[in-house]
Design an enzyme around this catalytic site. Structure first.
Site, short mmCIF file in Angstrom:
data_model
loop_
_atom_site.label_atom_id
_atom_site.label_comp_id
_atom_site.label_asym_id
_atom_site.label_seq_id
_atom_site.Cartn_x
_atom_site.Cartn_y
_atom_site.Cartn_z
N ASN A 1 0.72 -1.19 0.05
CA ASN A 1 0.06 0.05 0.02
C ASN A 1 0.98 1.17 -0.02
OD1 ASN A 1 -1.83 2.08 0.53
ND2 ASN A 1 -2.58 1.31 2.30
N LYS B 1 -0.15 4.34 -0.15
CA LYS B 1 -0.58 5.31 0.45
C LYS B 1 -0.43 6.72 -0.35
CE LYS B 1 -0.25 3.23 4.83
NZ LYS B 1 -0.53 3.14 6.31
N HIS C 1 -9.95 1.21 4.81
CA HIS C 1 -8.70 1.48 5.41
C HIS C 1 -8.84 2.14 6.59
CE1 HIS C 1 -4.55 2.50 6.41
NE2 HIS C 1 -4.07 1.13 5.71
N GLU D 1 -7.41 4.38 7.96
CA GLU D 1 -7.19 5.97 7.82
C GLU D 1 -8.19 6.59 7.21
OE1 GLU D 1 -3.25 5.13 5.75
OE2 GLU D 1 -2.45 4.79 7.66
N GLU E 1 -5.69 -5.39 10.18
CA GLU E 1 -4.88 -4.25 10.57
C GLU E 1 -5.28 -3.48 11.79
OE1 GLU E 1 -2.83 -2.99 6.63
OE2 GLU E 1 -4.55 -1.58 6.96
N GLY F 1 1.62 2.13 11.44
CA GLY F 1 2.61 3.16 11.25
C GLY F 1 3.19 3.61 12.68
N SER G 1 3.02 -2.10 10.67
CA SER G 1 4.38 -2.03 11.04
C SER G 1 5.19 -3.44 10.74
CB SER G 1 4.62 -1.58 12.75
OG SER G 1 3.92 -0.53 12.90
P1 13P Z 1 2.40 0.22 8.09
O1 13P Z 1 3.00 -0.89 7.45
O2 13P Z 1 3.13 1.43 7.56
O3 13P Z 1 2.21 0.31 9.53
O4 13P Z 1 1.22 0.40 7.43
C1 13P Z 1 0.25 -0.47 7.27
C2 13P Z 1 -0.90 -0.29 6.38
O5 13P Z 1 -1.79 0.65 6.67
C3 13P Z 1 -1.29 -1.06 5.02
O6 13P Z 1 -2.29 -0.68 4.62
#
Ligand code: 13P
Length: 249
Positions: free
Chosen positions: A8, A10, A94, A96, A166, A172, A212
């Site tokens: 991803n 992002k 997601h 976020e 997740e 993150g 992470s």
């Molecule tokens: P990180 O690997 O940066 O924690 O992000 C995970 C994520 O949100 C994948 O969609």
């Protein structure tokens, strides 16, 4: 069945940066023979992704989809538009987007239905918050999210859905869930799918983990019981480091 590795990207990479990134990954495609790699690019790099990934075994993914087919939704991107850009899979729900853009379970449910209607596979993200984890509400939270998001779907549509576990606190944050935490969450997800559909559906639904992930923890998590792969955020951004990470899977 080969396991998934989903990247991803992002809100990173200009089209030019995606070009270099994809070129690096494609040049090492031999590292991927026993894996299914999906790269979820930002919208602005999708057309380029379509051109560069055609003829490779790498799947082009997007990171979001509008909850309606078309119309007065300035700034939104529809399923048909994604399809036209060569997208095969799309991330939906997601955390976020749930937290920053207030996406509800109901909206996510609509997005899943629109994606499937347009022939796109869905990567549905679910996960508990830190407060839910600390108050022992992980199972309740995951169950409620699955119930809401998969409402009204037919069992045969599940073959086009991958669920990404997740945990919100792991995204993150540098705090990876332990293999035990992951197996616990995955079991809860499978049980919720079973309760909504059938025992077979709970067993067969593909579940991946994200949060992470890095070069150190990838091997043990990739091999966690009941897991069909991983969804990588930050650690996929450097192509060479990501390829090293993949080689440990
Ligand atoms: P990180 O690997 O940066 O924690 O992000 C995970 C994520 O949100 C994948 O969609």
């Amino acid at each position: 069945m080969k396991k998934h590795i989903i990247a991803n990207i992002k809100m990173n990479q200009t089209p030019e940066e995606s070009k270099f990134y994809l070129a690096s990954i494609i040049s090492k495609a031999s590292a991927l023979v026993d894996k299914r790699l999906t790269i979820c690019l930002p919208y602005t790099s999708l057309n380029l992704g379509k051109m560069m990934l055609s003829g490779t075994d790498i799947t082009l993914g997007a990171q979001n989809i509008a909850e309606e087919e078309e119309g007065l939704l300035t700034g939104e991107i529809s399923g048909r538009m994604l399809k036209g850009c060569g997208v095969k899979r799309v991330i939906v729900g997601h955390s976020e987007r749930r937290s920053r853009f207030k996406e509800s379970g109901q909206a996510i449910n609509k997005k899943i239905k629109i994606a499937l209607k347009n022939g796109l596979q869905v990567i549905l993200c679910v996960g508990e918050s830190l407060v839910e984890k600390n108050t022992l509400k992980t199972v309740a939270s995951l169950t409620a999210q699955i119930d809401e998001c998969l409402k009204g779907l037919y069992e045969n549509e599940l073959e086009n859905i991958i669920i990404a576990y997740e945990p919100v606190w792991a995204i993150g944050s540098g705090k990876t869930a332990s293999v035990k935490d992951i197996e616990y969450g995955v079991k809860a997800i499978r049980k919720a799918v079973e309760n909504n559909f059938s025992e077979k559906a709970g067993k067969e639904i593909e579940v991946v983990y994200g949060g992470s992930l890095n070069g150190k923890n990838i091997t043990s998590i990739y091999n966690a019981e009941g897991l069909n792969g991983v969804l990588v955020g930050g650690a996929c951004l450097d192509a060479q480091a990501f390829l090293r990470m993949i080689s440990k899977c």
